[in-house]
Structures are given as structure tokens and as C-alpha cells.
Design a protein around this motif. Structure first.
Motif, mmCIF file in Angstrom:
data_model
loop_
_atom_site.group_PDB
_atom_site.id
_atom_site.type_symbol
_atom_site.label_atom_id
_atom_site.label_comp_id
_atom_site.label_asym_id
_atom_site.label_seq_id
_atom_site.Cartn_x
_atom_site.Cartn_y
_atom_site.Cartn_z
ATOM 1 N N PHE B 84 78.020 36.832 55.367
ATOM 2 C CA PHE B 84 77.905 36.902 56.822
ATOM 3 C C PHE B 84 76.486 36.554 57.270
ATOM 4 C CE2 PHE B 84 82.128 38.839 57.117
ATOM 5 C CZ PHE B 84 82.601 38.105 58.184
ATOM 6 N N VAL B 120 81.754 36.722 51.322
ATOM 7 C CA VAL B 120 82.829 37.220 52.183
ATOM 8 C C VAL B 120 84.090 37.607 51.405
ATOM 9 C CG1 VAL B 120 82.115 36.142 54.349
ATOM 10 C CG2 VAL B 120 83.466 34.827 52.730
ATOM 11 N N PHE B 128 85.017 43.033 56.453
ATOM 12 C CA PHE B 128 85.228 41.644 56.867
ATOM 13 C C PHE B 128 85.486 41.582 58.378
ATOM 14 C CE2 PHE B 128 87.810 37.752 57.302
ATOM 15 C CZ PHE B 128 86.986 36.847 56.665
ATOM 16 N N LEU B 132 83.552 39.728 61.421
ATOM 17 C CA LEU B 132 84.122 38.789 62.397
ATOM 18 C C LEU B 132 83.811 39.218 63.830
ATOM 19 C CD1 LEU B 132 87.675 37.829 61.047
ATOM 20 C CD2 LEU B 132 85.568 36.503 60.959
#
Lengths: 265, 240
Positions: B84, B120, B128, B132
Motif C-alpha cells: 500500500f 498486498v 486490505f 482500499l
């Protein structure tokens, strides 16, 4: 070594560096076999150019450009038949290329070789490598977003379809650069094997890109050394024919096998 | 002020009408939930709003609208060497915003340095999903589009994600359009609900719009849903 040979060696090493970078993104984009497809499409152009006494690389470049646009359009249409179409086109291109290419040039067209370079061709080669590296650097963030999720990339403002076209063009340019050294059958391997080695050894993006490029340059260096100094190596009475292209890919494959033994860094 | 005006929106995919003549508005800070059974066109509607697929009719985003999008699921290759950190940096660079924006976002969605630096494919469903949501918040959006943000999260994690989204909406004054299956969430947090079954079946505040008849029309009779005068309880989330 003469100056034109040194130009040639420098260019093949820089091509390897570019192939490592492009191959890393191709592997992440699950385009591992695209190198083969694209390079096979170069062959009919190469054959036609040889038939008409033109520079074979010009013929290959034109064929590659047309092939790239075709593959891009097929990718965009994303129908069930895309795979089939690509499969048919690339085997047909290979067959037509072999039919067209004069037999005395065929082995070199398929498997490459080491030729000395004149300064203007060296300069063009340098320009092509610069374009490839600059593209990857400039668009790396957009490429990352689009390979993670094309949809999320599009929602972030990335023009995904255009980016795919640019990437395919840069990919084809890399194939074109490698074509004279590795030939249509082997150039795809220089794009994908070093990337597979890099992926095997690393788990961060920057390390992956560096490892792929390093593996690619090392394969070329080892392949070049062997083909130049031990071109007719004999093992157990079997005489090996180590020309440049096959020697590079053989070295890349050995490095890949070794990488399977190593832990990720 | 209206952030979004949708008028007579229809989406066809390969000659099949997926969304048929849907109209609605979204105001600043409004929380719109989209409810509907499988294949009702909820995800397609969201993608049309994001201009990811072609549609007919009018989709009018106000010039002030800055959109963040949380997709339902990502078909990312599990072995991608991406973290990320990479993705946040990539978005900051693409939007030309400072990387500080990403650091603030990471903190507010509870992403630690370790999580940010983990590929990821190695993250849990909840981590996760936080990633997002954080990704969507970069660039300071004022409207979030969320497509079943808890689809890949286990049940206790689901609650945390909903709480997180709710807190972020409060802190950042976000409007939102969320596709959700969870009726209890809709009743707790949504200000408006749009029921969709290819066409618009209901639109309004959850209490007014979600009558027994409407739910039956949407999901059939098997919905375990009870509404009392001032208290709404849901025996089980609706699975569609």
C-alpha cells in the motif's frame, strides 16, 4: 575489440537493462508470453525487407508497429476469442516469416548473432533505450495503479487504454532492440526470464526492478563472454555451438534455476 | 447543494438492459445506500457514475465533487510485489498531491507502517479493505463511492469497517453512495436509500422507503426483517 564491436556490446548491455525493466512490468501485467507473440510478428517484416534488399530492422520495425496496434485492439475488445486470435496470428506470422526469409539469413533472423554497429545505428539504439527507460520512469506510478486494478486506475484519472498502448509500443521497441542479437525466437526470453529471476529473489517493487535488470545484464555479459571465448565448448565429446543468442538465454536459464534455490530478499 | 444529479440513467451491456431509467440526487454529506438483489445492477450503476462503463441519460457531477472509490473486490495477482506504500505513492503522484496526504490517511484508517510495507497479497481481508478505503481518501474527496466494502471481510471485521467508514464520514464531512447488503447498516447510518432492481423500486429515507412491501418486492418473502414503531431490528443481514 574494434570500436564497432564495443558499440555493439554496449548496446546489447543497455538493451538487457531495458528488457529487465520492461519484463518486470510485463510479468506483473501477466503478459509473459507477449514477448514471443510480438517477436514472431517481426519476422515477416524482416523477411520482406531482406527480399527487397532493405535494412531488415526497418522491415521488422514496421511489422512490429502494425502487430502492436493489432494486439492492442484485440486486448481492448476483450472477447473470448482474443487468445485464439493472438495464437493464430503469431504462429501464422512465424510461418509466413520463415517462408519469406531467404534461407541463408534464416538462422540469424531466428536466433540472432553478434554484429558490429556503425556510430549512427549505435546512436539510434541509444535513443531507443533512453525512450524505454524514460517511459518506465515517467509512467511507473500509472503502470502500478493499472496493474493493481485497471478500474481503480481509471477512477483515479489514468487513461488505462492509452497507457496499455504506450506500454505495448515500448515493449515492441525492446523486442526490436534485442532482435538483432537474439533473433525472433529468443528475444522474448530476454524479456521474461530475467524478470522471473527478479521475482523469485525479491518481494518489494524497487528490489524486483533492480534484480530483474541486474539478472538481464549478467545473462548478457556471461552469454557474450562464452560465445566469444568458448564458442565451441565440448562436453563428453558433444560439441556445443554457443552463438550469442542461445548462449545468453542458456545463461539466463541457469541463473533462473539458481534463483529457485535462493530465499527472497 | 447537490453534488450529483442522475436523470434517466440506463446502462446496456451486450444488448441487455442492466440499469433502466434510474434518477436520483445526492447532496453534500448525504449518505445514500443502494439496496437490491443479485444482478439488480448495483455495481453497474456505481461504475456508470464513475464513467467506467458507457451509459445513456444524464450523470451530472458538480464541479466541486471530488470522488473516492472503494471497489467491491480487486482481482490483483496475489504475488504482486506491491504494498500500500507503493499504491498510496502512485496515487499521490498521479493526482499530484503531497505524499503527506497519504501519511495522514494511513493514520486515520489505522494502517501501521508494517501493514503499509507488507505486499498486498499477504494482508488479511480487513487490512486490505482498510488499505482500499485509505486509497480512496487520498486527494481529499468529498464523496465516497463504496461497493460492498465488507464483501471480503469476516463478520467481526465487518463491524469495524462499517464503524471506520462512519467515523470517516463524520470527521471529513463526506457524502457517500454505498452498495450494501446489510440492512442494519442501512438503518443505522444511511440518510437515504435507493432500492434497485434494474429499475428504481424505492427512494427516500430508510424508514419511509423500506416498507415491508418494498423489501418483499426486492428480495422475495424470505427476508428476516422486522420494523417496530421506533425500533428496527434485523434478524439477519439480507444475502443477495
Amino acid at each position: 575489440m574494434t570500436a564497432p564491436e564495443i558499440y555493439s556490446l554496449v548496446l546489447v548491455l543497455l538493451t538487457a537493462l531495458a528488457a529487465g525493466l520492461v519484463g518486470s512490468f510485463a510479468l506483473m501485467k501477466r503478459m509473459s508470453l507477449a514477448g514471443d507473440v510480438v517477436s514472431h510478428i517481426a519476422l515477416p517484416g524482416l523477411g520482406l525487407a531482406l527480399l527487397f534488399n532493405m535494412n531488415p530492422l526497418v522491415g521488422a520495425a514496421v511489422a512490429l508497429f502494425c502487430g502492436t496496434i493489432l494486439i492492442w485492439r484485440l486486448q481492448e475488445s476483450a472477447t473470448m476469442t482474443t487468445d485464439v486470435a493472438i495464437g493464430v496470428i503469431f504462429t501464422a506470422a512465424l510461418a509466413i516469416g520463415i517462408v519469406l526469409t531467404p534461407s541463408e539469413d534464416l538462422i540469424e533472423a531466428l536466433f540472432g548473432g553478434f554484429q558490429s554497429l556503425t556510430p549512427p545505428w549505435f546512436a539510434i539504439g541509444l535513443l531507443a533505450v533512453s525512450v524505454i527507460v524514460a517511459f518506465i520512469w515517467r509512467f511507473r506510478h500509472q503502470l502500478i495503479l493499472s496493474l493493481f486494478s485497471p478500474e481503480l486506475a481509471a477512477a483515479t484519472g489514468v487513461k488505462v487504454s492509452r497507457l496499455n498502448l504506450y506500454f505495448l509500443l515500448v515493449f515492441s521497441l525492446t523486442v526490436l532492440l534485442g532482435l538483432r542479437f537474439l533473433g525472433a525466437m529468443l528475444v522474448g526470453a530476454l524479456i521474461i526470464i530475467p524478470a522471473a529471476i527478479g521475482r523469485q529473489l525479491t518481494h518489494t517493487l524497487s528490489a524486483f526492478l533492480m534484480a530483474s535488470s541486474a539478472a538481464s545484464v549478467l545473462s548478457v555479459l556471461l552469454g557474450f563472454t562464452i560465445s566469444r571465448f568458448y564458442p565451441h565448448f565440448t562436453i563428453a565429446n558433444v560439441r556445443l555451438n554457443l552463438t550469442l543468442g542461445p548462449a545468453i538465454i542458456a545463461m539466463a536459464t541457469i541463473l533462473f534455476l539458481l534463483s529457485l534455490l535462493r530465499k527472497k530478499i | 447543494m447537490s453534488l450529483l444529479t442522475v436523470k434517466n440513467l440506463s446502462v446496456r451491456i451486450e444488448d441487455k438492459l442492466i440499469v433502466d431509467d434510474v434518477s436520483f440526487d445526492l447532496s453534500e454529506r448525504e449518505r445514500l445506500s443502494i439496496l437490491g438483489p443479485n444482478g439488480a445492477g448495483k455495481t453497474v450503476l456505481l461504475k456508470a457514475l464513475l464513467n467506467l462503463i458507457p451509459s445513456t441519460g444524464k450523470i451530472g457531477w458538480s464541479p466541486e465533487a471530488r470522488i473516492g472509490y472503494v471497489p467491491q473486490k480487486i482481482d490483483a495477482e496475489i504475488h504482486l510485489p506491491l504494498t500500500f506504500n507503493d499504491l498510496f505513492q502512485a496515487k499521490c503522484s498521479t493526482l499530484r498531491v503531497s505524499i503527506h496526504d497519504a501519511r495522514n490517511v494511513a493514520e486515520s484508517v489505522g494502517l501501521t507502517k508494517d501493514i503499509l510495507a507488507t505486499p498486498v497479497g499477504h494482508l488479511s481481508g480487513g487490512q486490505f479493505q482498510r488499505g482500499l478505503i485509505g486509497f480512496a481518501l487520498i486527494g481529499e474527496p468529498n464523496v465516497l463511492l463504496l461497493d460492498e466494502p465488507t464483501a471480503s471481510v469476516d463478520e467481526p471485521g465487518e463491524e469495524h469497517i462499517y464503524e471506520l467508514i462512519h467515523r470517516l464520514q463524520e470527521e471529513r464531512n463526506l457524502a457517500s453512495i454505498m452498495v450494501s447488503h446489510d440492512l442494519s447498516f442501512v438503518f443505522r447510518y444511511a440518510t437515504t436509500v435507493l432500492c434497485l432492481n434494474r429499475q428504481r423500486v424505492c427512494f427516500g429515507s430508510p424508514r419511509d422507503a423500506l416498507s415491508h412491501d418494498v423489501l418483499e418486492k426486492l428480495y422475495g418473502e424470505s427476508v428476516g426483517f422486522y420494523a417496530h414503531d421506533h425500533h428496527v431490528s434485523v434478524s439477519q443481514p439480507v444475502q443477495s
